[in-house]
Design a protein around this motif. Sequence first.
Motif, mmCIF file in Angstrom:
data_model
loop_
_atom_site.group_PDB
_atom_site.id
_atom_site.type_symbol
_atom_site.label_atom_id
_atom_site.label_comp_id
_atom_site.label_asym_id
_atom_site.label_seq_id
_atom_site.Cartn_x
_atom_site.Cartn_y
_atom_site.Cartn_z
ATOM 1 N N SER A 80 0.825 -1.192 -0.205
ATOM 2 C CA SER A 80 -0.030 -0.487 0.148
ATOM 3 C C SER A 80 1.066 1.407 0.313
ATOM 4 C CB SER A 80 -1.174 0.286 1.086
ATOM 5 O OG SER A 80 -1.643 -1.040 1.269
ATOM 6 N N ALA A 81 2.043 1.111 0.736
ATOM 7 C CA ALA A 81 2.789 2.094 0.580
ATOM 8 C C ALA A 81 3.716 2.143 -0.424
ATOM 9 C CB ALA A 81 3.728 2.297 1.812
ATOM 10 N N LEU A 82 3.976 1.725 -1.386
ATOM 11 C CA LEU A 82 4.720 1.928 -3.040
ATOM 12 C C LEU A 82 4.028 1.846 -4.422
ATOM 13 C CD1 LEU A 82 7.341 -1.239 -1.755
ATOM 14 C CD2 LEU A 82 8.224 1.557 -1.827
ATOM 15 N N ALA A 83 2.775 1.602 -3.634
ATOM 16 C CA ALA A 83 1.645 1.612 -4.973
ATOM 17 C C ALA A 83 2.004 3.154 -5.339
ATOM 18 C CB ALA A 83 -0.106 2.168 -4.104
ATOM 19 N N PRO A 84 2.080 4.282 -4.559
ATOM 20 C CA PRO A 84 2.498 5.805 -5.666
ATOM 21 C C PRO A 84 3.675 5.601 -5.541
ATOM 22 C CG PRO A 84 2.556 6.398 -3.579
ATOM 23 C CD PRO A 84 1.771 4.920 -3.428
ATOM 24 N N THR A 85 4.224 5.049 -5.953
ATOM 25 C CA THR A 85 6.114 5.171 -6.365
ATOM 26 C C THR A 85 6.375 4.307 -7.192
ATOM 27 O OG1 THR A 85 6.901 3.602 -5.043
ATOM 28 C CG2 THR A 85 6.439 4.919 -3.218
ATOM 29 N N ALA A 86 7.926 4.280 -8.119
ATOM 30 C CA ALA A 86 7.404 4.025 -8.945
ATOM 31 C C ALA A 86 7.848 2.040 -9.083
ATOM 32 C CB ALA A 86 9.232 4.650 -9.739
ATOM 33 N N VAL A 87 7.824 1.904 -8.091
ATOM 34 C CA VAL A 87 7.709 0.561 -8.183
ATOM 35 C C VAL A 87 7.021 0.128 -7.793
ATOM 36 C CG1 VAL A 87 8.359 -1.768 -6.314
ATOM 37 C CG2 VAL A 87 9.371 0.370 -6.296
ATOM 38 N N PRO A 88 6.313 -1.180 -8.959
ATOM 39 C CA PRO A 88 5.025 -1.133 -9.623
ATOM 40 C C PRO A 88 4.669 -2.629 -8.004
ATOM 41 C CG PRO A 88 6.261 -2.252 -10.822
ATOM 42 C CD PRO A 88 7.077 -1.937 -10.348
ATOM 43 N N VAL A 89 3.339 -2.596 -7.374
ATOM 44 C CA VAL A 89 2.593 -3.385 -7.164
ATOM 45 C C VAL A 89 1.234 -3.410 -7.397
ATOM 46 C CG1 VAL A 89 5.301 -3.022 -5.148
ATOM 47 C CG2 VAL A 89 2.914 -1.465 -5.293
ATOM 48 N N PRO A 90 0.807 -4.624 -6.612
ATOM 49 C CA PRO A 90 -0.970 -5.008 -6.577
ATOM 50 C C PRO A 90 -0.878 -4.061 -5.651
ATOM 51 C CG PRO A 90 0.625 -6.822 -6.735
ATOM 52 C CD PRO A 90 1.424 -5.855 -6.365
ATOM 53 N N GLN A 91 -2.372 -3.330 -5.955
ATOM 54 C CA GLN A 91 -3.616 -2.835 -5.043
ATOM 55 C C GLN A 91 -3.955 -3.685 -4.163
ATOM 56 O OE1 GLN A 91 -6.398 -1.183 -7.463
ATOM 57 N NE2 GLN A 91 -7.628 -0.019 -4.745
ATOM 58 N N VAL A 92 -3.659 -3.057 -3.107
ATOM 59 C CA VAL A 92 -4.645 -3.907 -1.733
ATOM 60 C C VAL A 92 -5.929 -3.164 -2.015
ATOM 61 C CG1 VAL A 92 -3.661 -4.764 1.358
ATOM 62 C CG2 VAL A 92 -2.047 -4.323 -0.885
ATOM 63 N N LEU A 93 -6.197 -4.270 -1.484
ATOM 64 C CA LEU A 93 -7.715 -4.275 -0.929
ATOM 65 C C LEU A 93 -8.777 -4.008 0.119
ATOM 66 C CD1 LEU A 93 -9.416 -5.728 -4.752
ATOM 67 C CD2 LEU A 93 -8.638 -3.342 -4.102
ATOM 68 N N ALA A 94 -8.471 -5.468 1.167
ATOM 69 C CA ALA A 94 -8.923 -5.325 1.971
ATOM 70 C C ALA A 94 -8.303 -6.391 3.026
ATOM 71 C CB ALA A 94 -10.555 -6.363 2.207
ATOM 72 N N VAL A 95 -7.896 -6.196 4.476
ATOM 73 C CA VAL A 95 -6.869 -7.181 5.888
ATOM 74 C C VAL A 95 -8.211 -7.303 6.548
ATOM 75 C CG1 VAL A 95 -4.461 -7.106 6.765
ATOM 76 C CG2 VAL A 95 -4.770 -6.028 4.598
ATOM 77 N N CYS A 96 -7.598 -8.659 7.143
ATOM 78 C CA CYS A 96 -8.370 -9.132 7.452
ATOM 79 C C CYS A 96 -7.314 -10.059 8.807
ATOM 80 C CB CYS A 96 -8.592 -10.684 7.594
ATOM 81 S SG CYS A 96 -9.501 -11.085 9.290
ATOM 82 N N THR A 97 -6.539 -8.832 9.904
ATOM 83 C CA THR A 97 -5.866 -9.082 11.083
ATOM 84 C C THR A 97 -6.227 -10.365 11.617
ATOM 85 O OG1 THR A 97 -6.959 -7.677 12.502
ATOM 86 C CG2 THR A 97 -4.592 -7.330 10.519
ATOM 87 N N ASP A 98 -7.304 -10.777 11.833
ATOM 88 C CA ASP A 98 -7.687 -11.717 12.945
ATOM 89 C C ASP A 98 -8.015 -13.141 12.162
ATOM 90 O OD1 ASP A 98 -9.805 -13.341 14.557
ATOM 91 O OD2 ASP A 98 -11.557 -11.969 14.454
#
Length: 344
Positions: A80-98
């Motif tokens: 999520s942090a790298l999304a606006p940079t030049a490094v191509p990453v998939p978009q994270v949609l949802a996280v379940c920490t439980d």
Amino acid sequence: MADDRDQNLPGLDLDVVAAFLRANVDPHIGACTGHVVVGGKSNMTYLVGDGRRQWIVRRPPLGHVLETAHDMGREARVMSALAPTAVPVPQVLAVCTDSGPIGAPFYVMEYVPGTAFRDESELRELGAARTRKIADEMIDVLADLHAVDPSAVGLGELGRPEGFLGRQVSRWTRQLEASRSRELAGADELRAALADRVPTESAARIVHGDYRLDNLLVDASGVRAVIDWEMATIGDPLTDLALLVVYGRVAEIPGGEVITTISRAPGHPSAAQLVERYAARTGPLPPAGLGFYLGLAAFKLAVILEGIHLRHSQGHTVGAGFDTVGALVEPLFGEGIALLKEWS
């Protein structure tokens, strides 16, 4: 995608995932089917869809899990942090920490079409020129990652860069002791040699932790996404470069094809060429050389494979090739000893 709804996916309840997707991504998502994409060598990866759309779901491996590895929240946070940079990453949609819903934390990200090249035959079909272009872009993306200021993207607290290399030796020594179920020639010699040769760290950057071609999704336009961020931290970026070189050496070990044969492909750069291109993008490498980093990379990879060997012996792996992984561990300790001398 084949209908696997009646199959019991290891580690994933499709009805639970469908309900999670409706609550967190889109309430109109229908009944889901899915299958394992990668099982057990790292985190479990599944391709899930409802007949109209597809997503990737990631959860920790089944059974024995190494300390600090397989952190779902961490992996999702980095992408999520790298999304606006030049490094191509998939978009994270949802996280379940439980861990309640499926027995472990998990997250959902977009499905990115592309090929994760794992075998030299896949590249051989593309030809030497295309292979070289892909490998060059692999290095360029790594350089782009290491150019990112961690604090500027909100990852300044992801790790402790001071003393990073010394802690890496200690960490992977602990991991080895947690995973070792047999005597391993060369393990103690390499560990001791690394402990005696810890250099001063390079400038702290975001470290992927397992950077290689089959952790990139590539299509005709180039690298579409860097994936598998489970070991990401803040530390010495040369550890990424060194691990990439060591993966190339694995292809030369008998039985190494169960991990990768990419470096055998016509057109694939040599270790020296990979290092040269990286240095051209990032600046001169330390005058002391890469010996320590390469020895550490071999030690780390050997420890990871020993952990996989243990999980396989306990019946906690899914997929083919796990029965031979254990045979690579001792040769990798030997490679580490040789590389530490050869590149210093």
